[in-house]
Enzyme design. Structure first.
Site, mmCIF file in Angstrom:
data_model
loop_
_atom_site.group_PDB
_atom_site.id
_atom_site.type_symbol
_atom_site.label_atom_id
_atom_site.label_comp_id
_atom_site.label_asym_id
_atom_site.label_seq_id
_atom_site.Cartn_x
_atom_site.Cartn_y
_atom_site.Cartn_z
ATOM 1 N N TRP A 144 46.331 49.407 14.282
ATOM 2 C CA TRP A 144 45.250 48.921 15.029
ATOM 3 C C TRP A 144 46.021 47.730 15.822
ATOM 4 O O TRP A 144 47.212 47.692 15.831
ATOM 5 C CB TRP A 144 43.860 48.442 14.418
ATOM 6 C CG TRP A 144 43.338 49.900 14.054
ATOM 7 C CD1 TRP A 144 43.095 50.915 14.559
ATOM 8 C CD2 TRP A 144 42.435 49.793 12.861
ATOM 9 N NE1 TRP A 144 42.279 51.829 13.723
ATOM 10 C CE2 TRP A 144 42.151 51.213 12.815
ATOM 11 C CE3 TRP A 144 42.531 48.974 11.510
ATOM 12 C CZ2 TRP A 144 41.094 51.685 11.832
ATOM 13 C CZ3 TRP A 144 41.503 49.495 10.489
ATOM 14 C CH2 TRP A 144 41.028 50.898 10.437
ATOM 15 N N TRP A 190 44.582 59.961 24.409
ATOM 16 C CA TRP A 190 43.751 58.797 24.498
ATOM 17 C C TRP A 190 44.490 57.321 24.206
ATOM 18 O O TRP A 190 45.297 57.413 23.054
ATOM 19 C CB TRP A 190 42.719 59.162 23.816
ATOM 20 C CG TRP A 190 41.527 58.055 23.597
ATOM 21 C CD1 TRP A 190 40.505 57.882 24.508
ATOM 22 C CD2 TRP A 190 41.055 56.892 22.435
ATOM 23 N NE1 TRP A 190 39.602 56.757 24.114
ATOM 24 C CE2 TRP A 190 40.031 56.485 22.993
ATOM 25 C CE3 TRP A 190 41.779 56.770 21.271
ATOM 26 C CZ2 TRP A 190 39.299 55.431 22.305
ATOM 27 C CZ3 TRP A 190 41.086 55.662 20.532
ATOM 28 C CH2 TRP A 190 39.878 54.931 20.993
ATOM 29 N N ASP A 201 43.285 49.881 23.228
ATOM 30 C CA ASP A 201 43.660 48.314 23.427
ATOM 31 C C ASP A 201 45.174 48.094 24.083
ATOM 32 O O ASP A 201 46.064 48.631 23.519
ATOM 33 C CB ASP A 201 43.490 47.586 22.166
ATOM 34 C CG ASP A 201 42.192 47.420 21.326
ATOM 35 O OD1 ASP A 201 41.315 48.103 22.105
ATOM 36 O OD2 ASP A 201 42.057 46.576 20.686
#
Length: 687
Positions: free
Chosen positions: A133, A72, A75
């Site tokens: 992130w 998966w 961004d």
């Protein structure tokens, strides 16, 4: 960016307007077999659900869009130009079922169409702060951060020393951390576990976007802070000062900020600030909002307070833009986005059938154009798509249409261009991915004062049935439109006229639904120069890690002789290492240790082999040697040695002439004197 969905209801104003459109369209539905006029679909038909399952069974890997090799992605991270290619980093989750735990993965490209996977380059398990992130990487050519000239530095959001419960729920305090690479961005190491920009008590504090302010000789970072964007400055990427903030309370939680300078078509230089935002509460998109304005190194001032949107579809989120190094005029740049939506990020059909979930938009070339007294960004697919990757171009001709007309073409991955003109009608457009009985299709067209993309008549990922039709303004006095439509196996992107308005959405049609119908309602139209372009596959071959030396043995199938038999990897802290362990032949007797460490045989099925090497400079052929050798039929065909330095440097071997052959990687240490050892790490096969 976090993995929590943004929860704003779809505005009722648009629903009421759509209902009025349905009533008007139904008056002509009996005359012309257009199964889904704009606005007619409020939920996908039952057949569409079965269609989606069938499409999944046939495979959902895009033909010419970037897709994650496995598991998966979400961004994109702003690509960075390094050594003649773009390093495209993105958030990658190898533990798909957990839906948390992202690392940074790398793909490289020279043309922004064909990408080559290089594997994970910054791993979530490398330090105490776990998930990586969104953030941004920069080339520190002047060594402002102290990790060497041309080191690649990234600022990235992580949780600041999260507890196990916070890790499980991705809920730890967000802060900005510095990671660095000394091998051209192929491997990153954290610069400790302490943030360079601490949280300061904020609930949302993420997605740093870093740019170099050449006029003031310092770095600038934009950070998403809930409903504001914080601006920070730094001389060295480590010490940061808060300079200002930009507040917007109408677009929900802001994410993934962007800031760049660009020259407009009238020669004016403007600054553009962008964010990924949720515009549903204000009847606007959930994509990339932007403002033109001025920036003085500390504060951004918009020309107008209302945002514009770079895409009006449902699936163009977390977008990034980046400079074209060949464009000295700075009048265009590139852009791409994640084709998904936080309303349904994990439920698309890709994963259960194909083992992946993650498709990006086509890379665009964006430029700034003046309209009246203001400026807007316009978009077109990157030129290399047609120039370098088209496999066929077929002009089907010009068609007079009054009702519905099927085209003599079938496909699930192509570009369609057409000029459409009319004198008087209600609705005009194309049914794409149409089933043989016309019961399923996605529609693109013009109705009154808007153009639209409607996916409600076929498989789509929105179980709520609310995100089915996107709309963009259209001048009702205009009697013509140019449509450029990119259709791939699970996506549709519509560029209207000059590309000021674009709509991009996921469409999961049945694999058997490959037809195209032209249609009009309430009058006739001419479809001129209807042209179909097909493209070569850009599917990546995943990089393969031959050895990372993070276990207790040299690796599965590896054998060792001499001093290295019964030994294994060890800890090492010199610059350039990846993870916590390396192969170090300084074992047992230290420099006196000798022998070989050899991998299991592997097939050369990628174009290159790269690894990191440090230690003694004793090349093969000048005995005694300390060398890394590629063996084919037991004979060395490639070799490398150290430089009498403990720091690890990257080595890449071109293997194209050895394709298909069986090989082994060997570490040879015959030297017993000073620097009589080698350090090796992270051997990866890739394209």
């Amino acid at each position: 960016m976090m993995t929590a969905p943004l929860a704003f209801p779809r505005p009722t104003r648009r629903l009421r307007r759509t209902a009025a459109i349905v009533i008007g369209a139904l008056a002509v539905a009996a005359l012309i077999p257009v199964a889904a006029p704009p606005g007619a679909a409020t939920a996908a038909p039952a057949a569409a659900s079965a269609a989606s399952e069938s499409a999944a069974s046939e495979g959902n890997r895009a033909q010419y869009h970037f897709t994650v090799p496995d598991h998966w992605k979400n961004d994109p991270q702003r690509p960075l130009y390094v050594n003649g290619a773009f390093n495209y980093y993105y958030l990658y989750n190898g533990d798909y079922d957990q839906k948390v735990g992202t690392a940074w993965r790398l793909a490289t490209t020279t043309d922004n169409v064909m990408f080559a996977d290089q594997g994970v380059v910054a791993d979530k398990g490398t330090n105490a702060n776990y998930d990586l992130w969104s953030g941004s990487a920069v080339l520190d050519s002047a060594n402002t951060a102290g990790y060497g000239a041309d080191a690649i530095i990234m600022l990235v959001t992580q949780m600041d020393h999260p507890t196990p419960a916070q890790i499980a729920n991705a809920s730890g305090p967000q802060a900005q951390f510095l990671w660095y690479s000394t091998d051209g961005g192929l491997n990153f190491q954290p610069a400790g576990d302490t943030p360079v920009i601490a949280n300061g008590g904020r609930t949302d504090f993420r997605d740093p976007k870093v740019i170099w302010d050449a006029d003031r000789g310092r770095w600038v970072a934009l950070i998403a802070e809930g409903q504001k964007i914080g601006f920070y400055t730094s001389p060295n990427l480590t010490d940061w000062t808060r300079a200002s903030e930009y507040v917007n309370t109408g677009l929900g939680t802001l994410e993934c900020p962007d800031l760049f300078q660009i020259t407009a078509d009238d020669g004016t230089s403007r600054w553009v600030m962008g964010i990924s935002a949720n515009g549903y509460a204000t009847d606007e998109p959930n994509t990339y909002a932007y403002w033109t304005g001025t920036f003085d190194g500390s504060t951004f001032v918009p020309d107008v307070t209302a945002p514009q949107w770079l895409d009006h579809g449902f699936d163009w989120y977390g977008a990034v833009t980046w400079a074209d190094p060949a464009n000295a005029a700075n009048d265009s740049r590139f852009a791409m986005a994640w084709m998904n939506n936080w309303s349904y990020p994990h439920v698309t059909p890709n994963w259960p059938a194909d083992g992946f979930n993650g498709t990006d938009s086509i890379v665009r070339e964006i430029s700034l154009k003046r309209y009246g007294t203001g400026y807007s960004l316009v978009s077109q697919p990157v030129a290399a798509l047609e120039e370098d990757h088209a496999t066929s171009v077929r002009n089907l001709g010009t068609f007079a249409v009054n009702g519905q007309l099927p085209l003599d073409y079938e496909g699930s991955a192509y570009q369609l261009e057409a000029d459409i003109s009319w004198a008087d009608l209600d609705n005009v457009g194309l049914q794409l991915r149409a089933s043989a009985d016309d019961s399923r299709h996605a529609d693109v067209g013009v109705f009154d004062d808007f153009a639209y993309l409607n996916r409600g008549g076929t498989g789509n990922p929105d179980a709520s049935g609310q995100k089915l039709e996107s709309q963009v303004p259209f001048d009702p006095a205009a009697k013509n439109v140019h449509l450029r439509i990119l259709v791939d196996r699970t996506t549709v992107e519509v560029f209207v006229n000059d590309g000021r308005y674009v709509m991009s959405s996921e469409v999961f049609a049945d694999a058997a639904d490959t037809g195209i119908n032209l249609f009009t309602s309430g009058g006739a139209a001419t479809f001129s120069d209807v042209t179909i372009t097909e493209f070569a596959s850009v599917a990546q071959r995943p990089a393969r890690v031959l050895a990372d030396f993070e276990g207790t043995t040299w690796g599965a199938g590896w054998t060792a002789t001499g001093s290295f038999a019964g030994q294994g990897p060890s800890g090492y802290t010199a610059p350039g290492t990846v993870g916590s362990q390396v192969l170090n032949s300084y074992v047992g007797g230290g420099d006196a240790a000798t022998g070989t460490i050899t991998s299991a045989p592997f097939t050369i099925d990628r174009s290159s082999l790269r690894f990191l090497i440090g230690g003694g400079a004793h090349p093969l052929g000048v005995e005694p040697a300390t060398s890394v050798n590629l063996l084919v039929n037991g004979q060395p065909v490639r070799t490398a040695t150290g430089t009498n330095d403990g720091a690890l440097r990257p080595v890449t071997w071109d293997l194209t002439d050895l394709a298909g052959q069986s090989a082994q990687l060997q570490v040879l240490d015959d030297a017993t004197g000073a620097w009589g050892h080698l350090v090796v790490d992270q051997a990866v096969l890739s394209d």
